[in-house]
Write an enzyme that holds these catalytic residues in place. Structure first.
Site, short mmCIF file in Angstrom:
data_model
loop_
_atom_site.label_atom_id
_atom_site.label_comp_id
_atom_site.label_asym_id
_atom_site.label_seq_id
_atom_site.Cartn_x
_atom_site.Cartn_y
_atom_site.Cartn_z
N THR A 129 0.81 -1.22 0.00
CA THR A 129 0.00 0.00 0.00
C THR A 129 0.84 1.27 0.00
O THR A 129 0.30 2.37 0.11
CB THR A 129 -0.97 0.03 1.20
N UNK A 130 2.15 1.11 -0.14
CA UNK A 130 3.03 2.27 -0.32
C UNK A 130 3.28 2.41 -1.82
O UNK A 130 4.11 1.68 -2.38
CB UNK A 130 4.35 2.06 0.42
#
Length: 252
Positions: A129-130
């Site tokens: 999710t980065u």
């Protein structure tokens, strides 16, 4: 005497955390006010920060991430990162923290288990999710393929940078905060779908790797013979595979 020193150390840590909370809260309040009064100017400032980072993921527009800044969840997530950085024990020229990690089959290992003789070991900390971490995975894979004859590489999957139930971004992968090692394993398996060119292991649920390497939200390191020879700056701005390339070029 030893107990007194421990008490003083604990008090200093509480003071540090309180100061971080105060200044971060002030930063968020000021940012929120400026976003309200000067939305276009603030948008330009935030966009310029991402341009400086060199990460231009075409899937993400300002509207996906800009409005999430200076929110309560932004405050909580950044506070967690900054508090965790107080545990940093990874410094260039010093011994690398031999923290525990778990492989994808569930077996426990330690960072030093992946060191082989005098070969450098590149550590890449991050999560799905980065966006910059995932976006630059192809660049990292090129590093692996170019230097795997002289160095080893390891991806360490850590806590989600932008979990769906925390500081979430629009148009991002929907992965919730890990509540168990099985959650983290499931997230790492999602990363495996992107075909990383090196082994992937997990930080334990104590998040000891993240703490001792100040790894959140993403970070790069190079270890050699048990010592740290390169420490990248904190991501997303400081996650720069090209710097790792420069260090490894000198090792050829």
């Amino acid at each position: 005497m030893e107990s007194l020193l421990q008490t003083i150390k604990l008090m200093l840590r509480y003071i540090q955390k309180a100061l971080i909370l105060f200044f971060l809260f002030l930063y968020v309040v000021v940012g929120k006010v400026l976003m309200f009064l000067f939305p276009q100017t603030m948008a330009s400032v935030l966009k310029s920060r991402f341009e400086i980072s060199g990460v231009h993921d075409p899937k993400f527009q300002y509207e996906d991430w800009g409005p999430t800044f200076f929110t309560y969840k932004f405050l909580r997530s950044v506070l967690e990162i900054m508090w965790m950085r107080l545990e940093d024990e990874a410094f260039v020229g010093h011994s690398a923290p031999n923290t525990p990690v778990v492989d994808l089959s569930g077996e426990l290992h330690h960072i030093w288990d992946y060191l082989q003789g005098t070969r450098p070991l590149v550590l890449s900390f991050g999560s799905c999710t980065u966006p910059p971490f995932l976006f630059r995975l192809g660049e990292f894979n090129k590093l692996v393929n170019e230097f795997n004859s002289i160095a080893d590489f390891l991806i360490i999957y850590i806590d989600e940078a932008h979990a769906a139930d925390e500081w979430a971004l629009k148009n991002n992968l929907h992965i919730k905060k890990h509540r168990s090692l099985q959650d983290r394993l499931a997230a790492a398996k999602r990363l495996m779908e992107e075909s990383p060119s090196c082994p992937v292991v997990l930080d334990t649920m104590s998040n000891l790797c993240s703490a001792k390497y100040a790894a959140l939200p993403e970070r790069l390191y190079i270890l050699q013979e048990g010592k740290i020879i390169y420490k990248g700056k904190m991501g997303p701005w400081g996650y720069k595979p090209e710097e790792v390339c420069s260090v490894l070029e000198k090792k050829k």
